[in-house]
Every structure is written in structure tokens, then in C-alpha cells.
Motif scaffolding. Sequence first.
Motif, PDB file in Angstrom:
ATOM      1  N   PHE A 192     -17.443   4.302   6.438  1.00  0.00           N
ATOM      2  CA  PHE A 192     -17.003   5.528   5.763  1.00  0.00           C
ATOM      3  C   PHE A 192     -18.152   6.335   5.190  1.00  0.00           C
ATOM      4  CE2 PHE A 192     -12.951   3.302   6.072  1.00  0.00           C
ATOM      5  CZ  PHE A 192     -12.178   4.328   6.602  1.00  0.00           C
ATOM      6  N   ILE A 193     -19.203   5.662   4.763  1.00  0.00           N
ATOM      7  CA  ILE A 193     -20.362   6.415   4.271  1.00  0.00           C
ATOM      8  C   ILE A 193     -20.996   7.201   5.413  1.00  0.00           C
ATOM      9  CG2 ILE A 193     -22.746   6.211   3.444  1.00  0.00           C
ATOM     10  CD1 ILE A 193     -21.876   4.160   1.498  1.00  0.00           C
ATOM     11  N   ALA A 247     -15.665  14.238  22.154  1.00  0.00           N
ATOM     12  CA  ALA A 247     -14.525  13.606  22.819  1.00  0.00           C
ATOM     13  C   ALA A 247     -14.991  12.353  23.559  1.00  0.00           C
ATOM     14  CB  ALA A 247     -13.873  14.586  23.783  1.00  0.00           C
ATOM     15  N   LYS A 248     -16.172  12.466  24.174  1.00  0.00           N
ATOM     16  CA  LYS A 248     -16.692  11.350  24.946  1.00  0.00           C
ATOM     17  C   LYS A 248     -16.892  10.108  24.078  1.00  0.00           C
ATOM     18  CE  LYS A 248     -20.552   9.869  27.781  1.00  0.00           C
ATOM     19  NZ  LYS A 248     -22.004  10.029  27.850  1.00  0.00           N
ATOM     20  N   TYR A 249     -17.415  10.323  22.853  1.00  0.00           N
ATOM     21  CA  TYR A 249     -17.673   9.195  21.966  1.00  0.00           C
ATOM     22  C   TYR A 249     -16.509   8.912  21.016  1.00  0.00           C
ATOM     23  CZ  TYR A 249     -22.397   9.209  23.740  1.00  0.00           C
ATOM     24  OH  TYR A 249     -23.475   9.139  24.560  1.00  0.00           O
ATOM     25  N   LEU A 283      -9.139   7.340  10.642  1.00  0.00           N
ATOM     26  CA  LEU A 283      -8.606   5.973  10.546  1.00  0.00           C
ATOM     27  C   LEU A 283      -8.562   5.287  11.910  1.00  0.00           C
ATOM     28  CD1 LEU A 283      -5.799   5.804   7.862  1.00  0.00           C
ATOM     29  CD2 LEU A 283      -7.988   4.576   7.954  1.00  0.00           C
ATOM     30  N   GLU A 284      -8.191   6.092  12.915  1.00  0.00           N
ATOM     31  CA  GLU A 284      -8.129   5.533  14.262  1.00  0.00           C
ATOM     32  C   GLU A 284      -9.531   5.114  14.720  1.00  0.00           C
ATOM     33  OE1 GLU A 284      -6.042   8.035  17.044  1.00  0.00           O
ATOM     34  OE2 GLU A 284      -6.729   6.800  18.724  1.00  0.00           O
ATOM     35  N   GLN A 285     -10.500   6.014  14.406  1.00  0.00           N
ATOM     36  CA  GLN A 285     -11.891   5.679  14.733  1.00  0.00           C
ATOM     37  C   GLN A 285     -12.302   4.383  14.058  1.00  0.00           C
ATOM     38  OE1 GLN A 285     -15.029   8.558  14.358  1.00  0.00           O
ATOM     39  NE2 GLN A 285     -13.545  10.240  14.448  1.00  0.00           N
ATOM     40  N   LEU A 337     -13.803  -1.228  14.183  1.00  0.00           N
ATOM     41  CA  LEU A 337     -13.635  -2.579  13.643  1.00  0.00           C
ATOM     42  C   LEU A 337     -13.320  -3.585  14.746  1.00  0.00           C
ATOM     43  CD1 LEU A 337     -13.730  -3.928  10.882  1.00  0.00           C
ATOM     44  CD2 LEU A 337     -11.257  -3.656  10.724  1.00  0.00           C
ATOM     45  N   SER A 338     -12.389  -3.190  15.646  1.00  0.00           N
ATOM     46  CA  SER A 338     -12.026  -4.149  16.694  1.00  0.00           C
ATOM     47  C   SER A 338     -13.206  -4.369  17.637  1.00  0.00           C
ATOM     48  CB  SER A 338     -10.775  -3.680  17.456  1.00  0.00           C
ATOM     49  OG  SER A 338     -11.076  -2.486  18.149  1.00  0.00           O
TER      50      SER A 338
END
Lengths: 331, 308
Positions: free
Chosen positions: B29-30, B55-57, B64-66, B71-72
Motif C-alpha cells: 500500500f505504501i 493494462a499490461k501490468y 484491492l484486486e491488485q 499476495l497470491s
Amino acid sequence: MSNHLLEVNNLKTSFFIPAGEVKAVDDVSFTLDKGEVLGIVGESGSGKSVTAYSIMQILSKPGEIVGGSVKFDNQELVGMSEAQLRKIRGAKISIIFQDPMTSLNPVYTVGNQIDEAIKLHTNLKGDQVHKKTIEILTQVGVNDPEKRAKQYPFEFSGGMLQRVMIAMALVCEPDILIADEPTTALDVTIQAQIMELMRELQKKLGMSIILITHDLGVVADMCDKIQVMYAGKIVERGTAKEIFYNPKHEYTKGLLKSIPSTQNKKKLIPIQGNPIDLLNIPKGCAFSPRCEQCMKICLEQYPAVKVFSETQQASCWMNVFKELKGSGTVE
Amino acid sequence: MNKKMLNYILKRFLLALFTIWIVITITFFIMHAVPGGPFLSEKAASPETTAALQAKYGLDKPILEQYFNYLSGVIKFDFGPSLKYKGITVTELIVTGFKTSAFIGGIAALIAILIGVFLGSIAAVNHKTKLDQAIMFFSTAFVALPSFITASILLLVFCVKLQWFPANGLTTKGLILPIISLSLSPMSYITRLTRSSTLDVMGQDYIRTAKAKGVNYWVIIFKHSLRNALTPVITYIGPMLASVLTGSLVVEKIFTVAGIGKYFVSSIVNRDYMMIMGTTIFLTTIVIIMLFLTDIMYKIVNPRVDLE
Ligand SMILES: Nc1ncnc2c1ncn2[C@@H]1O[C@H](COP(=O)(O)OP(=O)(O)OP(=O)(O)O)[C@@H](O)[C@H]1O
Ligand SMILES: [Mg+2]
């Protein structure tokens, strides 16, 4: 050749500190026979522990034996090589200390530490060592010894640890056990149990004991003979009976009055004044500054030893004074 | 090893995982709150190009989705693509760099521990002699010197003036000076730690007991004293490894060693956000694992430590 098991002659041990030489043990002589129990009594700082460490040759710097001899079984221990001494320590002469809580290594199990003593002094191997450890733990009254042997010192109570110390000291069946205030750090009820255990083991194993204490009441019924120490010197010695019923030194009398007792409700009378400063020992009798009977000569000259019986001796001017008074020389 | 111990290890392990998760979250988040982005530095990229790159990255998705995607990925040791080096993943860069860093850091730590414990014991056993004083003099002098100062001095003396060593860490010989720079300070600290705790332990009652039992002098030193004396040293090993690794960031730069430090520093300059995040998380994780292992070790050598 002497027929005493232990013979200490004119032992002098000093600590060399920046302020000067502290004569912690000053010209001490005594003997100990097989199966005998000797009590050494005196206030804190009188040199009891230093006497014990001098016998075992385990003084640490800046302490040093500066004179005299310690003969065990006719072998001179003062100046003996470390290698030879190691065969005597723990095997022939063992010691237990005042504070069982700090006297065992905190990072090894109790069993490991007893095993170590066995491996050092016997030829036992593997399972036999473990068996012996369990056996001795049972003997000193540790319940569930198999489990306890695997535990660390911090998992034990003070009384139980002192039992472990006794087990470790006796596992190689030494000729002499030195017990340096074995009950001082323990609760009163536990004290009695530990003394009872020592008495029982002494009967069973027949070793000699040097029992160090500052409480005459504790040693009373166990000792064959008692010596009273003050400022590094033995000021009186005698059989337990003589010391209790017929003390000849003013300091011994003071110690007897200060025994806490459950039977007589008489008030405790502690000895007045502070224990001696060993860097500034008076010219005469070291006890004189605190002695209620102090005379002029006490301040000037060390009292000669006066013999009262085959077993009792004391160094106190009062005895000489009484004698002279009796013969009419002094008023 | 008993049940209590296993319980403790499990508990401590879960706590470590939790800490790592917190670090990942905060770092993520930072990094996303910092203004500016990797594609802003490219001069005058058209809005369309930027959008395409984002969009590519996956940078156009809700934050949140990012976060959950990232995380996964991290769980599978996948820190995403490097934004700077096209076609190379952050994980690959970290692994390449860390191999070198771990090598020099590990050797430096090992040297610090072995020599430090040895010198400390020697000083304690020879307490108040000339040898003790000499060891104390040097360890006091070196303990305060940060590794980058030692590194600069060594570089100046041995590479520039004497020319004994190459001034870059691309060959094995070139790694010697970086290793020395990294190890001197922790080695001195361990020397002092071992000395003072050995002196303390040698005065304990249980050492007297051992002596009275007939135990040989060297067995007293190595069995009865050292294990007790090492407790503070073991507590220091975790923080030391952490400091050796972070210290290597600068030392690697000074000696041009191609370690993780070099990649980390250049990723900051390049604003390679994926790389910065990956390296930060990776290094903190290493530190957390070190501290975790230290706790376990501490417990094993020192049974008194309460397991609650
Ligand atoms: N390490 C030391 N350094 C200097 N002086 C010492 C040291 N150990 C003992 N002494 C001196 O030796 C004297 C006798 O000490 P010792 O330990 O034998 O007394 P103690 O009779 O056993 O007393 P306690 O009942 O307190 O155990 C002390 O008064 C002290 O002055
Ligand atoms: Mg004592």
C-alpha cells in the motif's frame, strides 16, 4: 604417619585485595577421623567456607593458601598437582554448598550432572551409569527419579535441589563430605528434612562429615565434636556436650544465647556489634571489641590456648583470669 | 524435543508468517500511495501508451484486486515482472543477486561467530593479561566502525595503494575484502560479548561445583561455561545476520559486487516498483526468519526460558 583421615595443620589462607591482605583463615589446625562428624560454627565472615575450599583446593583468585598443610589419608593436598587433586575431588572428598539453586548448571539436566560425576570417578558405562544415578536419587528421597533425572535444575524446589546436590556428592561414596551451610538457604521445615537425610545417610554409608553452620542449634545433635571460629581462628573446640553445657569462650557463650529455640521461650540475645573487619584485626583478642567481659589484657595480647580436657580447648583470657582469682592473686 | 517445544515452534512460526503478511501489506500500500509511476519517467509517453502499459501490468484494476493478485503471487514466490528489465521476473533478479549476497554474508557471519567466540573465550581465560588487553583494544576499536567505513578504508589501502586485490567483486579473490568489511564489526561485538559473559559465568556457583566434582579445566570451559556464556551471543546472531545483509547493500556498491544490494539500489533509482517491493519483502522475510531461528536456538541452549 598419622592415623587421622584428615589432618589440617597451621592452615593459613589469605585474599590479596587492593586494600591489603585479608587473612580469612589464620593458623587453623584440626583433625577428622573416619566416621566422625565435625561441626564448624561461626558467624558470617569467620572463614568457614574458606577453610572448606582450602581443604578441597578450590579457592579462586585472589585467594591463596599461604601456609600450613592439609593431609588427607597421609597425602599432602597443598601443592598437589591438579591432575591428582581431580582424582580426590568428588571421589574421596565431596562438598555441598549453601545455595542449591545456583550450585547446579542451569543448562544441563540433573541426571546429566550426576552422570558426569559417576563417569569421572568410576568405570561404569552407558546404562550402568544411568542406573546408578536413578539409584542414588531414590536414596536421597527424590520421587519419580526416572522423570526427575530428565529435568533441569529450574524445575526443582530448593529442598529437592539440595537432595540432588547430596546425591551428586555421595554417588562415588567419598570418605569425607563437607556440607557448607547445607540448610541456610532453605525453609525451616525443609531444613529439618535435609538434616534428617544427612543423618540417615551418614549412618548408612559411614562417611566422615564436616558440617559448617552459623547456627549451633542445627549441628547440636549430629556432631561428635565442634569447633568455633572467629576471625579466621579457632577460638574454642570441644565435644558437642562440652561446647553446649560448659562453654569456655565468651564468643561461644554469646553464640549459645543467640540460638533460636522452640522449647524455651527465653528471649534471643544476639551478640552485640558487627562482625570483625579482617583488614583491621585488633592486636589482642579479635573478639574483644564486642566482648562484654573485655579486660585490658584482651586488647593487648592474643590469649594463649588453655586446655580443659583431652577434647576441650579455648583461647580466652577470662579463663586465665578466673584461675588467678581462684588462687587469690587478683581481686 | 517435547510437545511443549513443538507447540512453541508452531506458535512462533505462525507469528512469523503473520508478521511477513503485515510487511507485504504495508509495503504494497505504501508503494501504491507514492505519487509517480514507472511510466512517468519516460518522457512524453502518450496517454494511450501509458494506459496500454498499465493494462499490461494490471495496474488499471481496482487496488484491492491488485493487492490480492500480488499476495497470491508472493505466496508462490512470484514477485511479478521487473518493470525495467523486460522479460525478466523480479524473482529471477532476486535469486541471482541473493546467491552472491548470501555467499559473502554467510561467510562473513561465520567468520564473525567463530573468530569472535574464540577470541572472546581466549580473552576471558587470560583475564587481565596483556593478551586480554590487546584483544579488548582491537575489538573496542572495530566494534563502532560501520561496514561502509571499513570497506572504504580497505579499498583505499589494499586495492588502490597496495594493489593486492582487485577493486571489484566479480572474481572470488575480489570477494575477500567485502567479506572482511562485513565481518569486522560483528566479530568485534561477539568477542566482547563472549568475553564478558564468560567472565560472568566463570564466577558462578555451578562452576565451583564442577571444579569440586573433579572436572578437568577445559571441560569446565567448554562444557560448563561456554554453553551458558553463549546465550547472549545466540541472541545476537539474528540481528547480526540482518545487519550483515543490510550492510551488504553499501559494501556491495563500494566493491561492485553483483549482489542483491546492487539490484536493490538500482531498482530505487529506476523506480522499478515491482523490484523495490519484491526486494523489500524478500529482505524483511529473511530477517524475520533469522529472528525466528534465533528464538528457537535460544530456547534449545537455554532451557530456563519460559515457553509461554
Ligand atoms: N573472593 C574474596 N575476596 C576477598 N575476600 C574474601 C573473598 N572470599 C572470602 N573473603 C574473606 O574471607 C572471609 C571469610 O569468608 P568465608 O566465606 O569463609 O566466611 P563464612 O564463615 O563462610 O561466612 P558465611 O556464613 O557468610 O558463609 C570474609 O570475611 C572475607 O573477608
Ligand atoms: Mg560460607
